[in-house]
Scaffold this active site. Structure first.
Site, PDB file in Angstrom:
ATOM      1  N   GLY A   1      35.647  32.031  24.461  1.00 27.41           N
ATOM      2  CA  GLY A   1      36.848  32.040  22.980  1.00 27.41           C
ATOM      3  C   GLY A   1      37.620  32.234  22.303  1.00 27.41           C
TER       4      GLY A   1
ATOM      5  N   THR B   1      39.959  34.771  23.643  1.00 24.63           N
ATOM      6  CA  THR B   1      41.318  34.498  23.979  1.00 24.63           C
ATOM      7  C   THR B   1      42.359  33.455  24.445  1.00 24.63           C
ATOM      8  N   GLY B   2      43.528  33.861  24.905  1.00 24.25           N
ATOM      9  CA  GLY B   2      43.939  32.435  25.571  1.00 24.25           C
ATOM     10  C   GLY B   2      44.050  31.170  25.496  1.00 24.25           C
ATOM     11  N   LEU B   3      43.641  30.456  26.263  1.00 28.39           N
ATOM     12  CA  LEU B   3      43.285  29.109  26.558  1.00 28.39           C
ATOM     13  C   LEU B   3      42.466  28.926  25.795  1.00 28.39           C
TER      14      LEU B   3
ATOM     15  N   ARG C   1      33.157  39.259  25.737  1.00 25.64           N
ATOM     16  CA  ARG C   1      32.116  40.545  25.938  1.00 25.64           C
ATOM     17  C   ARG C   1      32.412  41.084  24.585  1.00 25.64           C
TER      18      ARG C   1
ATOM     19  N   SER D   1      38.728  46.318  47.995  1.00 26.58           N
ATOM     20  CA  SER D   1      36.770  46.768  47.780  1.00 26.58           C
ATOM     21  C   SER D   1      36.038  45.353  48.165  1.00 26.58           C
TER      22      SER D   1
ATOM     23  N   TYR E   1      44.700  25.533  42.848  1.00 23.58           N
ATOM     24  CA  TYR E   1      44.531  26.389  44.087  1.00 23.58           C
ATOM     25  C   TYR E   1      43.273  26.780  44.391  1.00 23.58           C
TER      26      TYR E   1
ATOM     27  N   LYS F   1      36.658  29.857  42.092  1.00 28.02           N
ATOM     28  CA  LYS F   1      37.485  28.129  41.462  1.00 28.02           C
ATOM     29  C   LYS F   1      36.700  27.217  42.745  1.00 28.02           C
TER      30      LYS F   1
HETATM   31  C1  HXC Z   1      42.571  45.617  42.940  1.00 26.08           C
HETATM   32  C2  HXC Z   1      40.641  46.050  41.171  1.00 26.08           C
HETATM   33  C3  HXC Z   1      41.889  45.737  40.590  1.00 26.08           C
HETATM   34  C4  HXC Z   1      43.281  45.312  40.307  1.00 26.08           C
HETATM   35  C5  HXC Z   1      39.548  46.244  39.112  1.00 26.08           C
HETATM   36  N1  HXC Z   1      39.998  46.458  40.641  1.00 26.08           N
HETATM   37  N2  HXC Z   1      40.657  45.584  38.464  1.00 26.08           N
HETATM   38  N3  HXC Z   1      41.034  46.112  42.806  1.00 26.08           N
HETATM   39  N4  HXC Z   1      43.365  45.320  41.590  1.00 26.08           N
HETATM   40  N5  HXC Z   1      43.961  45.190  39.922  1.00 26.08           N
HETATM   41  C6  HXC Z   1      38.067  46.573  41.492  1.00 26.08           C
HETATM   42  C7  HXC Z   1      37.774  48.270  40.911  1.00 26.08           C
HETATM   43  O1  HXC Z   1      38.375  49.170  41.720  1.00 26.08           O
HETATM   44  C8  HXC Z   1      36.106  47.775  41.137  1.00 26.08           C
HETATM   45  O2  HXC Z   1      36.096  48.477  42.389  1.00 26.08           O
HETATM   46  C9  HXC Z   1      36.471  46.479  41.347  1.00 26.08           C
HETATM   47  O3  HXC Z   1      37.355  45.628  40.740  1.00 26.08           O
HETATM   48  C10 HXC Z   1      35.539  46.286  39.409  1.00 26.08           C
HETATM   49  O4  HXC Z   1      36.622  46.501  38.142  1.00 26.08           O
HETATM   50  P1  HXC Z   1      36.309  47.512  36.857  1.00 26.08           P
HETATM   51  O5  HXC Z   1      37.184  47.649  36.148  1.00 26.08           O
HETATM   52  O6  HXC Z   1      34.698  48.339  36.895  1.00 26.08           O
HETATM   53  O7  HXC Z   1      35.480  45.426  36.524  1.00 26.08           O
HETATM   54  P2  HXC Z   1      34.924  45.211  34.955  1.00 26.08           P
HETATM   55  O8  HXC Z   1      34.536  46.178  33.918  1.00 26.08           O
HETATM   56  O9  HXC Z   1      33.849  44.136  35.254  1.00 26.08           O
HETATM   57  O10 HXC Z   1      36.571  44.368  34.820  1.00 26.08           O
HETATM   58  C11 HXC Z   1      36.311  43.035  35.206  1.00 26.08           C
HETATM   59  C12 HXC Z   1      37.989  43.226  35.944  1.00 26.08           C
HETATM   60  C13 HXC Z   1      39.071  42.608  34.831  1.00 26.08           C
HETATM   61  C14 HXC Z   1      38.764  42.129  37.092  1.00 26.08           C
HETATM   62  C15 HXC Z   1      38.774  44.037  36.901  1.00 26.08           C
HETATM   63  O11 HXC Z   1      40.530  42.623  34.553  1.00 26.08           O
HETATM   64  C16 HXC Z   1      38.951  41.604  33.461  1.00 26.08           C
HETATM   65  O12 HXC Z   1      37.855  41.972  32.628  1.00 26.08           O
HETATM   66  N6  HXC Z   1      39.121  40.687  33.300  1.00 26.08           N
HETATM   67  C17 HXC Z   1      38.496  39.066  33.202  1.00 26.08           C
HETATM   68  C18 HXC Z   1      40.291  38.710  31.790  1.00 26.08           C
HETATM   69  C19 HXC Z   1      40.831  38.397  32.999  1.00 26.08           C
HETATM   70  O13 HXC Z   1      40.947  38.594  34.465  1.00 26.08           O
HETATM   71  N7  HXC Z   1      42.604  36.771  32.473  1.00 26.08           N
HETATM   72  C20 HXC Z   1      42.773  36.522  33.590  1.00 26.08           C
HETATM   73  C21 HXC Z   1      42.296  34.996  34.365  1.00 26.08           C
HETATM   74  S1  HXC Z   1      43.481  34.223  34.631  1.00 26.08           S
HETATM   75  P3  HXC Z   1      35.869  49.601  43.033  1.00 26.08           P
HETATM   76  O14 HXC Z   1      35.524  49.308  44.514  1.00 26.08           O
HETATM   77  O15 HXC Z   1      36.499  50.626  42.717  1.00 26.08           O
HETATM   78  O16 HXC Z   1      34.350  49.755  42.155  1.00 26.08           O
HETATM   79  C22 HXC Z   1      43.229  33.776  35.793  1.00 26.08           C
HETATM   80  C23 HXC Z   1      44.432  32.449  36.487  1.00 26.08           C
HETATM   81  C24 HXC Z   1      43.880  31.770  37.505  1.00 26.08           C
HETATM   82  O17 HXC Z   1      42.294  33.365  36.023  1.00 26.08           O
HETATM   83  C25 HXC Z   1      45.135  30.954  37.701  1.00 26.08           C
HETATM   84  C26 HXC Z   1      47.044  31.735  37.252  1.00 26.08           C
HETATM   85  C27 HXC Z   1      48.026  30.134  37.565  1.00 26.08           C
HETATM   86  P1  NAP Z   2      42.364  35.002  29.250  1.00 25.66           P
HETATM   87  O1  NAP Z   2      42.668  35.537  27.976  1.00 25.66           O
HETATM   88  O2  NAP Z   2      42.552  36.319  30.077  1.00 25.66           O
HETATM   89  O3  NAP Z   2      40.751  34.560  29.110  1.00 25.66           O
HETATM   90  C1  NAP Z   2      39.346  35.001  30.201  1.00 25.66           C
HETATM   91  C2  NAP Z   2      38.495  35.404  29.026  1.00 25.66           C
HETATM   92  O4  NAP Z   2      37.234  35.110  29.847  1.00 25.66           O
HETATM   93  C3  NAP Z   2      38.239  36.324  28.159  1.00 25.66           C
HETATM   94  O5  NAP Z   2      38.503  35.625  26.844  1.00 25.66           O
HETATM   95  C4  NAP Z   2      38.126  37.290  28.341  1.00 25.66           C
HETATM   96  O6  NAP Z   2      36.702  37.928  27.007  1.00 25.66           O
HETATM   97  C5  NAP Z   2      36.321  36.707  29.035  1.00 25.66           C
HETATM   98  N1  NAP Z   2      35.863  37.041  29.878  1.00 25.66           N
HETATM   99  C6  NAP Z   2      36.782  37.771  30.910  1.00 25.66           C
HETATM  100  N2  NAP Z   2      35.276  38.546  32.337  1.00 25.66           N
HETATM  101  C7  NAP Z   2      33.928  37.969  30.876  1.00 25.66           C
HETATM  102  C8  NAP Z   2      32.285  37.853  31.519  1.00 25.66           C
HETATM  103  N3  NAP Z   2      32.186  39.029  32.130  1.00 25.66           N
HETATM  104  N4  NAP Z   2      31.755  37.947  30.330  1.00 25.66           N
HETATM  105  C9  NAP Z   2      32.153  36.345  29.172  1.00 25.66           C
HETATM  106  N5  NAP Z   2      33.886  36.919  29.054  1.00 25.66           N
HETATM  107  C10 NAP Z   2      34.217  37.020  30.221  1.00 25.66           C
HETATM  108  O7  NAP Z   2      43.342  34.867  30.417  1.00 25.66           O
HETATM  109  P2  NAP Z   2      43.654  32.640  30.116  1.00 25.66           P
HETATM  110  O8  NAP Z   2      45.002  32.543  30.924  1.00 25.66           O
HETATM  111  O9  NAP Z   2      43.142  32.392  28.658  1.00 25.66           O
HETATM  112  O10 NAP Z   2      42.026  31.789  31.115  1.00 25.66           O
HETATM  113  C11 NAP Z   2      41.301  30.890  31.092  1.00 25.66           C
HETATM  114  C12 NAP Z   2      40.982  30.257  31.840  1.00 25.66           C
HETATM  115  O11 NAP Z   2      42.113  29.203  32.481  1.00 25.66           O
HETATM  116  C13 NAP Z   2      40.751  30.889  33.040  1.00 25.66           C
HETATM  117  O12 NAP Z   2      39.227  29.835  33.692  1.00 25.66           O
HETATM  118  C14 NAP Z   2      41.475  31.293  34.000  1.00 25.66           C
HETATM  119  O13 NAP Z   2      40.966  31.256  34.895  1.00 25.66           O
HETATM  120  C15 NAP Z   2      41.903  29.300  33.923  1.00 25.66           C
HETATM  121  N6  NAP Z   2      43.142  29.464  33.830  1.00 25.66           N
HETATM  122  C16 NAP Z   2      44.765  30.065  33.319  1.00 25.66           C
HETATM  123  C17 NAP Z   2      46.547  29.596  33.734  1.00 25.66           C
HETATM  124  C18 NAP Z   2      47.235  30.515  32.965  1.00 25.66           C
HETATM  125  O14 NAP Z   2      47.883  30.325  33.501  1.00 25.66           O
HETATM  126  N7  NAP Z   2      47.136  30.877  32.232  1.00 25.66           N
HETATM  127  C19 NAP Z   2      46.287  28.527  35.150  1.00 25.66           C
HETATM  128  C20 NAP Z   2      45.345  28.064  35.229  1.00 25.66           C
HETATM  129  C21 NAP Z   2      43.281  28.614  34.940  1.00 25.66           C
HETATM  130  P3  NAP Z   2      36.138  39.406  27.012  1.00 25.66           P
HETATM  131  O15 NAP Z   2      37.017  40.550  27.578  1.00 25.66           O
HETATM  132  O16 NAP Z   2      36.198  39.458  25.846  1.00 25.66           O
HETATM  133  O17 NAP Z   2      35.110  38.861  27.748  1.00 25.66           O
END
Ligand code: HXC
Ligand code: NAP
Length: 289
Positions: A23, A25-27, A47, A113, A155, A170
């Site tokens: 809650g 960031t973002g949506l 986090r 991986s 998706y 999902k």
């Molecule tokens: C391939 C990747 C990668 C990438 C990380 N990894 N990024 N592999 N491509 N871009 C690999 C790493 O090498 C590692 O594997 C493993 O993933 C874990 O990476 P960490 O960095 O150690 O993980 P962590 O610190 O827990 O971070 C998680 C994260 C990070 C997913 C990598 O991006 C994150 O915290 N994201 C949270 C916010 C987010 O993603 N928001 C978007 C939601 S949007 P190895 O093997 O090297 O150890 C969404 C939209 C849906 O869902 C629909 C849109 C239309």
């Molecule tokens: P976002 O800002 O990156 O939101 C992801 C949030 O999840 C961040 O606030 C992040 O905060 C939190 N998060 C990630 N890993 C976490 C963990 N291990 N524990 C607790 N919190 C964690 O992206 P967003 O676009 O707003 O996405 C929000 C939701 O909408 C997601 O479910 C996404 O799949 C969905 N969605 C988005 C889109 C789009 O077009 N934007 C489309 C379809 C669905 P921290 O980094 O502080 O943990």
């Protein structure tokens, strides 16, 4: 712009305590902000404590809302239990949980991986399961009603290449939503989901549409309505689903994507590329002109 206006009546969520994961960031932030505007008390959790605190202060200033920022990783069940307990001791109850926290990246699947694949499953599917168990067990034990709103994606039902761990996770969240909507209804707990199409956020766009991709794959072009979503549109739908007045909606997934996924599904939908002159010629041919 009508898309940027709130739609629910004043105080529609007054007295409700709503926990939004992700809650800060973002949506998640946009939904939580609107819940504040409608009179709810909010717990935001993710986090990064600094990000949560900044958002909480902003909500307090802008909406005069009561906001609790509780850092926690959804992968850690014990930490989630502690976080939820803190919320209960502060507000005395939690009425609803929005499972919004998620993680994602784009990649050909064969390049991932096992740890990369598992990381997304752990955050999205197991993280949502963890939060659901913590809140569900509490509500059932206390004999309280509850409300889950799970943020999935389109998706989750179509599948998608290049985001396979996210699609698998999902889809699992969607199955959990529908399953618990039935199983836990007897406790007064309902479960619904929203499947958003493209809504610009820093988190999603930076990971799924890096600059070089953005030029080639403009998300607005995939949407029949010709635009991406406004955050307020999603917030309106989320608040609607959390309101008492919509209490008979249970086990539903509502898509909010401007028609995007259906455009990909219909065999002839690409014919929107056909210019009018060609339709005119076809019509003239048919009439023997
Ligand atoms: C391939 C990747 C990668 C990438 C990380 N990894 N990024 N592999 N491509 N871009 C690999 C790493 O090498 C590692 O594997 C493993 O993933 C874990 O990476 P960490 O960095 O150690 O993980 P962590 O610190 O827990 O971070 C998680 C994260 C990070 C997913 C990598 O991006 C994150 O915290 N994201 C949270 C916010 C987010 O993603 N928001 C978007 C939601 S949007 P190895 O093997 O090297 O150890 C969404 C939209 C849906 O869902 C629909 C849109 C239309
Ligand atoms: P976002 O800002 O990156 O939101 C992801 C949030 O999840 C961040 O606030 C992040 O905060 C939190 N998060 C990630 N890993 C976490 C963990 N291990 N524990 C607790 N919190 C964690 O992206 P967003 O676009 O707003 O996405 C929000 C939701 O909408 C997601 O479910 C996404 O799949 C969905 N969605 C988005 C889109 C789009 O077009 N934007 C489309 C379809 C669905 P921290 O980094 O502080 O943990």
């Amino acid at each position: 712009m009508p898309y940027q206006a709130g739609i629910l009546k004043e105080n529609a969520l007054k007295g409700k305590v709503i926990l939004v994961t992700g809650g800060g960031t973002g949506l998640g932030k946009s939904m939580a902000g609107y819940f504040c505007q409608l009179g709810a008390k909010i717990i935001i959790s993710s986090r990064k404590e600094d990000v949560l605190q900044t958002t909480a202060r902003e909500f307090e200033e802008v909406y005069g809302a009561e906001v609790l920022a509780l850092p926690c990783d959804v992968r850690d069940y014990g930490a989630l239990e502690e976080m939820f307990e803190k919320g209960i001791s502060h507000f005395a109850k939690v009425d609803a949980v929005v499972n919004n926290a998620a993680a994602n990246f784009i990649s050909p699947t064969e390049r991932l991986s096992a740890n990369a694949f598992h990381t997304i499953l752990d955050i999205v599917l197991k993280g949502t399961a963890n939060m659901t168990l913590v809140a569900g067990k509490h509500w059932i034990k206390e004999g309280q009603k509850g409300n889950f709103l799970n943020i999935v994606t389109t998706y989750a039902f179509t599948g998608s290449g290049y985001v396979v761990p996210s699609a698998a996770a999902k889809a699992g969240v969607l199955a959990m939503t529908r399953s618990l909507a039935v199983e836990w209804a007897k406790y007064g707990i309902r479960s619904n989901a929203i499947a958003p199409g493209p809504f610009p956020t820093e988190g999603a766009w930076s990971r799924l549409l890096p600059e070089r991709f953005a030029e080639k794959f403009d998300p607005a072009r995939r949407v029949p309505l010709g635009r991406v979503g406004e955050h307020q549109e999603l917030a309106n739908l989320a608040a609607f689903l959390l309101a008492e007045e919509t209490g008979f909606i249970n086990g539903e997934v509502i898509t909010i994507d401007g028609g995007e996924w259906l455009k990909g599904a219909g065999q002839f939908n690409a014919f929107d590329q056909v210019p009018n002159e060609l339709w005119d010629k076809l019509s003239a041919q048919r009439k023997g002109k």
